[in-house]
Design a protein around this motif. Structure first.
Motif, PDB file in Angstrom:
ATOM      1  N   GLY A  24       7.452   7.342  15.143  1.00 51.89           N
ATOM      2  CA  GLY A  24       7.178   5.995  14.646  1.00 51.89           C
ATOM      3  C   GLY A  24       5.772   5.871  14.104  1.00 51.89           C
ATOM      4  N   GLY A  25       4.793   6.393  14.832  1.00 48.25           N
ATOM      5  CA  GLY A  25       3.412   6.348  14.361  1.00 48.25           C
ATOM      6  C   GLY A  25       3.214   7.133  13.090  1.00 48.25           C
ATOM      7  N   GLY A  26       3.885   8.276  12.992  1.00 41.66           N
ATOM      8  CA  GLY A  26       3.752   9.105  11.802  1.00 41.66           C
ATOM      9  C   GLY A  26       4.254   8.414  10.545  1.00 41.66           C
ATOM     10  N   VAL A  27       5.414   7.761  10.633  1.00 38.73           N
ATOM     11  CA  VAL A  27       5.961   7.112   9.434  1.00 38.73           C
ATOM     12  C   VAL A  27       5.194   5.835   9.093  1.00 38.73           C
ATOM     13  N   VAL A  28       4.621   5.180  10.098  1.00 43.21           N
ATOM     14  CA  VAL A  28       3.782   4.009   9.804  1.00 43.21           C
ATOM     15  C   VAL A  28       2.563   4.435   8.986  1.00 43.21           C
ATOM     16  N   PHE A  29       1.913   5.516   9.406  1.00 43.97           N
ATOM     17  CA  PHE A  29       0.747   5.999   8.662  1.00 43.97           C
ATOM     18  C   PHE A  29       1.137   6.555   7.300  1.00 43.97           C
ATOM     19  N   ASN A  30       2.374   6.965   7.146  1.00 41.80           N
ATOM     20  CA  ASN A  30       2.849   7.380   5.830  1.00 41.80           C
ATOM     21  C   ASN A  30       2.703   6.239   4.830  1.00 41.80           C
ATOM     22  N   ASP A  31       3.098   5.042   5.267  1.00 40.56           N
ATOM     23  CA  ASP A  31       2.991   3.868   4.391  1.00 40.56           C
ATOM     24  C   ASP A  31       1.552   3.391   4.255  1.00 40.56           C
ATOM     25  N   VAL A  32       0.746   3.600   5.290  1.00 39.54           N
ATOM     26  CA  VAL A  32      -0.664   3.226   5.225  1.00 39.54           C
ATOM     27  C   VAL A  32      -1.366   4.037   4.140  1.00 39.54           C
ATOM     28  N   PHE A  33      -1.167   5.344   4.162  1.00 40.13           N
ATOM     29  CA  PHE A  33      -1.810   6.207   3.177  1.00 40.13           C
ATOM     30  C   PHE A  33      -1.260   5.985   1.762  1.00 40.13           C
ATOM     31  N   ILE A  92      -2.286  -0.158  10.763  1.00 41.62           N
ATOM     32  CA  ILE A  92      -3.123   0.896  11.348  1.00 41.62           C
ATOM     33  C   ILE A  92      -3.120   0.788  12.872  1.00 41.62           C
ATOM     34  N   ILE A  93      -3.215  -0.432  13.374  1.00 40.31           N
ATOM     35  CA  ILE A  93      -3.176  -0.648  14.834  1.00 40.31           C
ATOM     36  C   ILE A  93      -1.823  -0.218  15.391  1.00 40.31           C
ATOM     37  N   LEU A  94      -0.752  -0.596  14.690  1.00 34.37           N
ATOM     38  CA  LEU A  94       0.598  -0.229  15.131  1.00 34.37           C
ATOM     39  C   LEU A  94       0.760   1.286  15.149  1.00 34.37           C
ATOM     40  N   GLY A  95       0.393   1.948  14.060  1.00 36.44           N
ATOM     41  CA  GLY A  95       0.543   3.394  13.983  1.00 36.44           C
ATOM     42  C   GLY A  95      -0.280   4.113  15.041  1.00 36.44           C
ATOM     43  N   SER A  96      -1.525   3.672  15.244  1.00 36.77           N
ATOM     44  CA  SER A  96      -2.389   4.286  16.251  1.00 36.77           C
ATOM     45  C   SER A  96      -1.818   4.086  17.654  1.00 36.77           C
TER      46      SER A  96
END
Length: 318
Positions: free
Chosen positions: A79-88, A113-117
């Motif tokens: 979950g964190g990985g795919v969230v940061f995918n959209d962040v980047f 960013i908070i969610l992904g972290s």
């Protein structure tokens, strides 16, 4: 499925305007595929013996606690990985995929960013409950995911390999339930590495279209994976006869869309091939799991496909 989505969106609009966006960022259907990786690793490590003992009344369900921690760990890591995918990808998605939660404004960049972290942190802490080895693997998977999100996916060959390493690490996380078994089953990482590398290579054509050469390579990789899964029958603890029907199902699900994407590498065709490829990972996992732990366990892993497909009709997969 549209009805369920409409009802959910109406409900969350009353309570919290961000919940739906957060769920979309996490890609729940994909997280279910990560559970399958853990279950395969668990079976390969011999964890099924603990489940059998619980059924026979020799152990308490406490003995299954490590499996539950690992399932939570992979949920957080994926979950964190795919969230940061959209962040980047925020600036790129403003142009190419404005319907996603971040460019649409459903979730702020800071909140994402908070969610992904937080999700990555949960994944690592959950793995630590199993042991130091599991935590180290979880940290490695988190780092590999961030490298992929920020750098790897923009490279034609590094990207597929990088993503394959993420899924291979996830399988090792399942094996780490019995750390000593990592020395005996480490080679299993090549199955998800090769397969996910093929799917990721195809996914590079989701927006502008793919290449026939890439599609052909993906087909070759998928066939190699099928051969490798059946080839595990050389192991004393692996029965290829239990594996065979699941492997046949996997080939029947993944090869036709890959072939179609090779013949017609248009974006929509490629997107369908990628979706099928991601969901078919559960079928691949069920084949390996059946070889190690029997057809009933294989069916249990395969049942995750129903949940993943259901969620895939509500939330984006790619």
């Amino acid at each position: 499925m549209l009805y369920f989505e409409e009802v959910f969106m109406q409900t969350q609009a009353i309570n919290s305007p961000s919940i739906w966006g957060y769920l979309q960022l996490m890609r729940p259907a994909n997280i279910v595929t990560a559970w399958a990786d853990i279950l395969v690793g668990y079976a390969a490590a011999g964890g099924m013996s603990m489940i059998a003992d619980v059924w026979l009344g020799n152990l308490t369900t406490y003995e299954l606690t490590p499996l539950f921690w690992l399932l939570l760990a992979t949920s957080g890591l994926y979950g964190g990985g795919v969230v940061f995918n959209d962040v980047f990808d925020l600036e790129l998605d403003r142009v190419e995929r404005p319907e996603r939660p971040l460019p649409r404004g459903d979730v702020s960049l800071r909140a994402a960013i908070i969610l992904g972290s937080g999700l990555l942190g949960i994944g690592i802490l959950a793995a630590l409950q199993v042991g130091i080895v599991s935590a180290v693997i979880a940290i490695a998977v988190a780092m590999a995911a961030l490298i992929y999100d920020g750098f790897g996916k923009h490279h034609q060959w590094l990207g597929p390999l990088n993503m394959g390493l993420c899924r291979g690490g996830n399988l090792l996380l399942g094996i780490s339930v019995i750390p000593i078994m990592l020395w005996e089953r480490w080679f299993l990482v090549f199955i998800p590495i090769v397969y996910i590398a093929a799917v990721t290579a195809v996914s590079q054509g989701e927006v502008e279209g793919g290449k026939q050469s890439t599609g052909l390579l993906a087909i070759i990789f998928a066939l190699l994976v099928v051969a490798g899964v059946l080839g595990l029958g050389t192991l004393d603890v692996y029965d290829w006869r239990y594996c065979f029907p699941f492997a046949l199902l996997f080939a029947g699900l993944v090869l036709p869309p890959f072939i179609k994407a090779t013949q017609d590498p248009a974006p929509i065709t490629v997107q369908k091939a990628v979706k099928s490829g991601v969901l078919s990972l559960i079928v691949l996992d069920s084949a390996v799991a059946a070889g190690f732990a029997g057809w009933l366990y294989g069916l249990a892993v395969l049942s995750l496909l129903v949940l993943s497909r259901f969620l895939g009709n509500i939330f984006a997969i790619t």
